[in-house]
Design a protein around this motif. Structure first.
Motif, PDB file in Angstrom:
ATOM      1  N   THR A  81       7.451 -21.947   5.952  1.00 29.08           N
ATOM      2  CA  THR A  81       8.024 -22.601   7.126  1.00 29.08           C
ATOM      3  C   THR A  81       9.200 -21.764   7.596  1.00 29.08           C
ATOM      4  OG1 THR A  81       7.364 -24.765   6.287  1.00 29.08           O
ATOM      5  CG2 THR A  81       9.061 -24.728   8.015  1.00 29.08           C
ATOM      6  N   ARG A  82       9.104 -21.261   8.832  1.00 35.63           N
ATOM      7  CA  ARG A  82      10.137 -20.373   9.389  1.00 35.63           C
ATOM      8  C   ARG A  82      11.021 -21.165  10.337  1.00 35.63           C
ATOM      9  NH1 ARG A  82       8.512 -14.518  11.741  1.00 35.63           N
ATOM     10  NH2 ARG A  82       6.910 -15.753  12.756  1.00 35.63           N
ATOM     11  N   ARG A  83      12.340 -21.021  10.134  1.00 35.67           N
ATOM     12  CA  ARG A  83      13.346 -21.728  10.938  1.00 35.67           C
ATOM     13  C   ARG A  83      14.360 -20.740  11.496  1.00 35.67           C
ATOM     14  NH1 ARG A  83      12.240 -25.152   6.741  1.00 35.67           N
ATOM     15  NH2 ARG A  83      11.996 -27.344   7.282  1.00 35.67           N
ATOM     16  N   VAL A  84      14.922 -21.101  12.630  1.00 36.44           N
ATOM     17  CA  VAL A  84      16.060 -20.357  13.167  1.00 36.44           C
ATOM     18  C   VAL A  84      17.300 -20.896  12.465  1.00 36.44           C
ATOM     19  CG1 VAL A  84      17.460 -19.886  15.207  1.00 36.44           C
ATOM     20  CG2 VAL A  84      14.970 -20.031  15.419  1.00 36.44           C
ATOM     21  N   VAL A  85      18.070 -20.009  11.821  1.00 33.32           N
ATOM     22  CA  VAL A  85      19.302 -20.439  11.166  1.00 33.32           C
ATOM     23  C   VAL A  85      20.550 -19.947  11.897  1.00 33.32           C
ATOM     24  CG1 VAL A  85      18.271 -20.782   8.885  1.00 33.32           C
ATOM     25  CG2 VAL A  85      19.221 -18.541   9.474  1.00 33.32           C
ATOM     26  N   ASP A  86      20.370 -18.990  12.830  1.00 37.99           N
ATOM     27  CA  ASP A  86      21.494 -18.524  13.631  1.00 37.99           C
ATOM     28  C   ASP A  86      20.935 -17.818  14.865  1.00 37.99           C
ATOM     29  OD1 ASP A  86      24.232 -18.284  14.155  1.00 37.99           O
ATOM     30  OD2 ASP A  86      24.385 -16.345  13.140  1.00 37.99           O
ATOM     31  N   ASP A  87      21.621 -17.968  15.983  1.00 41.03           N
ATOM     32  CA  ASP A  87      21.180 -17.358  17.241  1.00 41.03           C
ATOM     33  C   ASP A  87      22.437 -17.147  18.074  1.00 41.03           C
ATOM     34  OD1 ASP A  87      20.013 -16.613  19.655  1.00 41.03           O
ATOM     35  OD2 ASP A  87      18.554 -18.257  19.659  1.00 41.03           O
ATOM     36  N   THR A 120       4.751 -10.970   1.072  1.00 41.06           N
ATOM     37  CA  THR A 120       4.774 -12.033   2.084  1.00 41.06           C
ATOM     38  C   THR A 120       4.596 -11.506   3.503  1.00 41.06           C
ATOM     39  OG1 THR A 120       7.174 -12.011   2.207  1.00 41.06           O
ATOM     40  CG2 THR A 120       6.161 -13.620   0.693  1.00 41.06           C
ATOM     41  N   VAL A 121       4.642 -10.193   3.695  1.00 40.42           N
ATOM     42  CA  VAL A 121       4.397  -9.684   5.049  1.00 40.42           C
ATOM     43  C   VAL A 121       2.963  -9.944   5.495  1.00 40.42           C
ATOM     44  CG1 VAL A 121       6.250  -7.960   4.950  1.00 40.42           C
ATOM     45  CG2 VAL A 121       3.909  -7.294   4.404  1.00 40.42           C
ATOM     46  N   VAL A 122       2.066 -10.297   4.566  1.00 39.50           N
ATOM     47  CA  VAL A 122       0.698 -10.654   4.982  1.00 39.50           C
ATOM     48  C   VAL A 122       0.712 -11.845   5.929  1.00 39.50           C
ATOM     49  CG1 VAL A 122      -0.385  -9.737   2.892  1.00 39.50           C
ATOM     50  CG2 VAL A 122       0.118 -12.167   3.041  1.00 39.50           C
ATOM     51  N   ALA A 123       1.770 -12.636   5.900  1.00 39.24           N
ATOM     52  CA  ALA A 123       1.876 -13.791   6.796  1.00 39.24           C
ATOM     53  C   ALA A 123       1.815 -13.351   8.255  1.00 39.24           C
ATOM     54  CB  ALA A 123       3.168 -14.557   6.534  1.00 39.24           C
ATOM     55  N   GLY A 124       2.273 -12.146   8.544  1.00 40.84           N
ATOM     56  CA  GLY A 124       2.235 -11.630   9.908  1.00 40.84           C
ATOM     57  C   GLY A 124       0.821 -11.538  10.456  1.00 40.84           C
ATOM     58  N   HIS A 125      -0.150 -11.381   9.565  1.00 41.20           N
ATOM     59  CA  HIS A 125      -1.546 -11.311   9.997  1.00 41.20           C
ATOM     60  C   HIS A 125      -2.124 -12.698  10.252  1.00 41.20           C
ATOM     61  CE1 HIS A 125      -1.666  -7.054   9.137  1.00 41.20           C
ATOM     62  NE2 HIS A 125      -1.044  -7.317   8.009  1.00 41.20           N
ATOM     63  N   GLN A 126      -1.423 -13.731   9.803  1.00 40.82           N
ATOM     64  CA  GLN A 126      -1.877 -15.109   9.976  1.00 40.82           C
ATOM     65  C   GLN A 126      -1.201 -15.786  11.166  1.00 40.82           C
ATOM     66  OE1 GLN A 126      -4.275 -15.996   7.800  1.00 40.82           O
ATOM     67  NE2 GLN A 126      -3.988 -14.035   6.779  1.00 40.82           N
ATOM     68  N   GLU A 157      10.915 -20.265   4.170  1.00 39.08           N
ATOM     69  CA  GLU A 157      10.807 -20.706   2.782  1.00 39.08           C
ATOM     70  C   GLU A 157       9.328 -20.894   2.471  1.00 39.08           C
ATOM     71  OE1 GLU A 157      13.324 -23.501   0.126  1.00 39.08           O
ATOM     72  OE2 GLU A 157      11.864 -24.783   1.172  1.00 39.08           O
ATOM     73  N   TYR A 158       8.876 -20.206   1.435  1.00 37.84           N
ATOM     74  CA  TYR A 158       7.504 -20.334   0.967  1.00 37.84           C
ATOM     75  C   TYR A 158       7.488 -21.266  -0.230  1.00 37.84           C
ATOM     76  CZ  TYR A 158       6.209 -16.430   3.906  1.00 37.84           C
ATOM     77  OH  TYR A 158       5.972 -15.617   4.990  1.00 37.84           O
ATOM     78  N   VAL A 159       6.587 -22.248  -0.172  1.00 41.85           N
ATOM     79  CA  VAL A 159       6.407 -23.169  -1.294  1.00 41.85           C
ATOM     80  C   VAL A 159       4.990 -23.011  -1.827  1.00 41.85           C
ATOM     81  CG1 VAL A 159       8.129 -24.818  -0.424  1.00 41.85           C
ATOM     82  CG2 VAL A 159       5.711 -25.131   0.163  1.00 41.85           C
ATOM     83  N   VAL A 176      12.121 -25.548  13.630  1.00 43.12           N
ATOM     84  CA  VAL A 176      11.033 -24.825  12.972  1.00 43.12           C
ATOM     85  C   VAL A 176      10.305 -23.993  14.024  1.00 43.12           C
ATOM     86  CG1 VAL A 176       8.846 -25.034  11.730  1.00 43.12           C
ATOM     87  CG2 VAL A 176      10.763 -26.519  11.126  1.00 43.12           C
ATOM     88  N   VAL A 177      10.176 -22.702  13.762  1.00 43.10           N
ATOM     89  CA  VAL A 177       9.517 -21.788  14.689  1.00 43.10           C
ATOM     90  C   VAL A 177       8.009 -21.805  14.472  1.00 43.10           C
ATOM     91  CG1 VAL A 177       9.334 -19.378  15.406  1.00 43.10           C
ATOM     92  CG2 VAL A 177      11.554 -20.325  14.798  1.00 43.10           C
ATOM     93  N   ASP A 178       7.608 -21.707  13.208  1.00 47.18           N
ATOM     94  CA  ASP A 178       6.185 -21.754  12.898  1.00 47.18           C
ATOM     95  C   ASP A 178       5.973 -22.009  11.413  1.00 47.18           C
ATOM     96  OD1 ASP A 178       6.651 -19.271  11.668  1.00 47.18           O
ATOM     97  OD2 ASP A 178       5.537 -18.121  13.146  1.00 47.18           O
TER      98      ASP A 178
END
Length: 150
Positions: free
Chosen positions: A102-108, A57-63, A127-129, A9-11
């Motif tokens: 909840t933001r996760r890395v799924v490939d790198d 959902t791009v408003v999340a960038g401000h948070q 994924e937003y719940v 989980v990244v953030d």
């Protein structure tokens, strides 16, 4: 101090979906459908309140602390570009919703660039719940870190 995030989980981010913010996005995206600004039109169309525009959902960038997020992945911000963003809605977001993403890395992966050198491609999924813990939106972002200039 906040609890540590689980592995991968990244953030996390949470926010309320607000009518005023929906109105701002409606203007910014030149959306003309009155369901996004008029509660009566929204109800007539079957919504409980005004629905958010599709990119809301791009408003999340401000948070979020974007610098800390990039640093946590070990990316060089000056060399990062957004490769793609895809939204999958499981239901519309409407004014009054409270969402947690909840933001996760799924490939790198490292890839060879077309002009020589390597690039790093990081795929993230958020994924937003809603307040009931039900998934409402999934967001996939692909970030590309270009190789250093030679």
């Amino acid at each position: 101090m906040s609890d540590p995030l689980p592995a991968g989980v990244v953030d996390r981010v949470e926010y309320d979906v607000e009518r005023g913010k929906i109105r701002e996005f409606t203007r910014a995206t030149f959306t003309t459908d009155p369901v996004h600004t008029d509660p009566a039109a929204a109800r007539d169309a079957g919504f409980s309140d005004v629905p958010a525009t599709l990119t809301h959902t791009v408003v999340a960038g401000h948070q979020r602390d974007q610098r800390a997020f990039v640093d946590s992945l070990g990316l060089a911000l000056a060399r990062v570009v957004v490769g793609s963003v895809t939204w999958t809605y499981l239901r519309p977001l409407t004014a009054g919703d409270h969402v947690v993403g909840t933001r996760r890395v799924v490939d790198d992966v490292q890839r060879e660039g077309k002009r020589g050198g390597t690039m790093r491609v990081v795929t993230l999924e958020t994924e937003y719940v809603d307040a009931d813990g039900e998934p409402v939106v999934r967001l996939e972002e692909v970030l590309i870190e270009r190789g250093e200039q030679r």
